[in-house]
Design a protein around this motif. Structure first.
Motif, PDB file in Angstrom:
ATOM      1  N   ASN A  62       0.849  -1.194   0.000  1.00 53.34           N
ATOM      2  CA  ASN A  62       0.000   0.000   0.000  1.00 53.34           C
ATOM      3  C   ASN A  62       0.883   1.242   0.000  1.00 53.34           C
ATOM      4  O   ASN A  62       1.713   1.415   0.890  1.00 53.34           O
ATOM      5  N   ILE A  63       0.678   2.095  -0.992  1.00 55.95           N
ATOM      6  CA  ILE A  63       1.493   3.294  -1.178  1.00 55.95           C
ATOM      7  C   ILE A  63       0.571   4.501  -1.204  1.00 55.95           C
ATOM      8  O   ILE A  63      -0.521   4.448  -1.785  1.00 55.95           O
ATOM      9  N   VAL A  64       0.988   5.590  -0.578  1.00 54.56           N
ATOM     10  CA  VAL A  64       0.277   6.853  -0.753  1.00 54.56           C
ATOM     11  C   VAL A  64       1.258   7.868  -1.334  1.00 54.56           C
ATOM     12  O   VAL A  64       2.368   8.041  -0.831  1.00 54.56           O
ATOM     13  N   ILE A  65       0.848   8.495  -2.416  1.00 54.44           N
ATOM     14  CA  ILE A  65       1.632   9.551  -3.054  1.00 54.44           C
ATOM     15  C   ILE A  65       1.048  10.890  -2.621  1.00 54.44           C
ATOM     16  O   ILE A  65      -0.153  11.134  -2.776  1.00 54.44           O
ATOM     17  N   ILE A  66       1.900  11.753  -2.085  1.00 51.74           N
ATOM     18  CA  ILE A  66       1.450  13.046  -1.550  1.00 51.74           C
ATOM     19  C   ILE A  66       1.849  14.156  -2.512  1.00 51.74           C
ATOM     20  O   ILE A  66       3.030  14.451  -2.696  1.00 51.74           O
ATOM     21  N   ARG A  67       0.863  14.747  -3.166  1.00 57.09           N
ATOM     22  CA  ARG A  67       1.101  15.853  -4.106  1.00 57.09           C
ATOM     23  C   ARG A  67      -0.061  16.826  -4.006  1.00 57.09           C
ATOM     24  O   ARG A  67      -0.910  16.916  -4.907  1.00 57.09           O
ATOM     25  N   PRO A  68      -0.146  17.584  -2.896  1.00 58.37           N
ATOM     26  CA  PRO A  68      -1.290  18.484  -2.695  1.00 58.37           C
ATOM     27  C   PRO A  68      -1.197  19.737  -3.561  1.00 58.37           C
ATOM     28  O   PRO A  68      -0.951  20.833  -3.074  1.00 58.37           O
ATOM     29  N   ASN A  69      -1.409  19.562  -4.855  1.00 55.73           N
ATOM     30  CA  ASN A  69      -1.270  20.643  -5.823  1.00 55.73           C
ATOM     31  C   ASN A  69      -2.584  20.796  -6.579  1.00 55.73           C
ATOM     32  O   ASN A  69      -3.317  19.824  -6.764  1.00 55.73           O
ATOM     33  N   TYR A  70      -2.854  22.008  -7.055  1.00 49.45           N
ATOM     34  CA  TYR A  70      -4.129  22.302  -7.719  1.00 49.45           C
ATOM     35  C   TYR A  70      -4.000  22.407  -9.231  1.00 49.45           C
ATOM     36  O   TYR A  70      -4.955  22.794  -9.910  1.00 49.45           O
ATOM     37  N   ARG A  71      -2.821  22.084  -9.793  1.00 46.25           N
ATOM     38  CA  ARG A  71      -2.617  22.225 -11.227  1.00 46.25           C
ATOM     39  C   ARG A  71      -2.766  20.877 -11.926  1.00 46.25           C
ATOM     40  O   ARG A  71      -2.204  19.863 -11.492  1.00 46.25           O
ATOM     41  N   ILE A  72      -3.512  20.861 -13.024  1.00 46.70           N
ATOM     42  CA  ILE A  72      -3.749  19.630 -13.775  1.00 46.70           C
ATOM     43  C   ILE A  72      -2.433  19.017 -14.244  1.00 46.70           C
ATOM     44  O   ILE A  72      -2.194  17.811 -14.098  1.00 46.70           O
TER      45      ILE A  72
END
Length: 355
Positions: free
Chosen positions: A41-51
């Protein structure tokens, strides 16, 4: 690219906060490599608002799918609409979005924290380095291991840290360096972006295109170009420029159909010489780009969506670095239009259309 004052202020405040918090972080020795056989189980963290920034995760997601076929991935993003582009990918379990202005809405904050901590992961990957929001999320999630590339601004507690090598110059491929945490070799051949469109999405887009053409007594026997006129800040190309470009295209080849892609920021089509299409489902929109013969726009998120959907792409750059942000893919083309006339750009567009 020039940023507005409010963006500059926000970036400076974030940089100051990270620098301040890093003064209190514990200095310790970190591991560098995970045992990939332990990872399910992996979580990728990229809290960004750009497509575009979220689509840039697809090379890593796809490579992890090949190397760790039994592992499932959750992704924490900043924009629900953009996150939906990634959720249907085969090895993605779910996408969790962070509501904007979270601090102003305590109930939403509570619900988000509850959601983020509901599952324990084998590893959390902080894709955004020294980003304040990414490090806050890294602190919140439950994971046996937490990995990030080194930054002077790191203050969150990570178990694994490596120096970033920038194997690839293009920003869309840099996420592949995270494979090194799993002791997986970074592919030598440059992958492209790929959101793994389904047959249902391709069929829906094809039906939309056929319906649009039929409404205007047209057929797909004619060559079809889609354009997207919006872009951030000074990357945006003026409507006057686009109008002259359309005139040049139709002057050279009068039977070409041009479709203007609408969005919340572009609610009306350019003029009566073009058709109009829009779709809130960004995956179907990408499939629509693929169904047409050519996609043309400035440096913008939908351009990378077109690439990731397998469309034939011509990207028109005027401010940003082509080597870092241009359209990936051997068949696609990126040009700097600053020193080119509109007629020259139109001619290049037709060459790409017929390539």
């Amino acid at each position: 690219m020039k940023y507005p004052l409010h963006v500059i202020i926000r970036k400076n405040l974030s940089s100051f906060l990270n620098g301040f918090l890093s003064l209190f972080s514990k200095k310790k020795t970190h591991a560098t490599v995970l045992n990939k056989n332990e990872i399910k189980n992996i979580v990728i963290i990229r809290p960004n608002y750009r497509i575009g920034n979220l689509i840039f995760l697809t090379p890593l997601i796809n490579e992890l799918g090949r190397e760790l076929p039994n592992a499932k991935i959750d992704i924490i993003v900043g924009m629900k609409l953009a996150g939906k582009i990634l959720e249907p990918m085969p090895n993605v379990d779910r996408v969790i979005d962070i509501p904007r202005k979270l601090l102003l809405h305590p109930l939403q904050m509570y619900n988000y924290i509850k959601t983020a901590r509901a599952k324990k992961y084998d590893v959390a990957l902080n894709i955004a380095g020294g980003s304040t929001s990414a490090q806050i999320v890294s602190l919140l999630v439950k994971a046996n291991y937490k990995a990030s590339f080194f930054s002077e601004k790191l203050w969150a507690d990570f178990t694994h840290i490596q120096e970033e090598k920038h194997t690839f110059q293009h920003m869309g491929l840099r996420s592949l360096d995270f494979l090194r945490f799993f002791d997986i070799s970074v592919p030598k051949e440059s992958p492209s972006l790929d959101i793994k469109l389904t047959q249902e999405e391709l069929t829906e887009a094809q039906n939309d295109l056929e319906k649009l053409l039929k409404e205007h007594n047209l057929t797909q026997e004619q060559k079809i170009i889609t354009i997207f006129r919006n872009a951030r800040f000074d990357k945006k190309i003026s409507d006057a420029w686009w109008s002259e470009w359309v005139d040049n295209i139709l002057k050279k080849e009068k039977d070409i159909v041009i479709i203007d892609i609408l969005s919340p920021d572009i609610p009306q089509k350019l003029n009566d010489k073009v058709l109009a299409y829009g779709n809130k489902n960004l995956r179907v929109l990408g499939a629509f780009f693929k169904a047409c013969d050519l996609y043309v726009s400035a440096d913008t998120g939908p351009m990378h969506l077109a690439v990731a959907s397998g469309a034939n792409v011509l990207a028109l750059f005027n401010k940003t670095n082509i080597q870092i942000y241009g359209a990936l893919g051997e068949k696609n083309r990126t040009i700097d239009i600053e020193e080119l006339s509109i007629e020259e750009v139109a001619q290049i567009s037709l060459e790409q259309l017929h390539s």
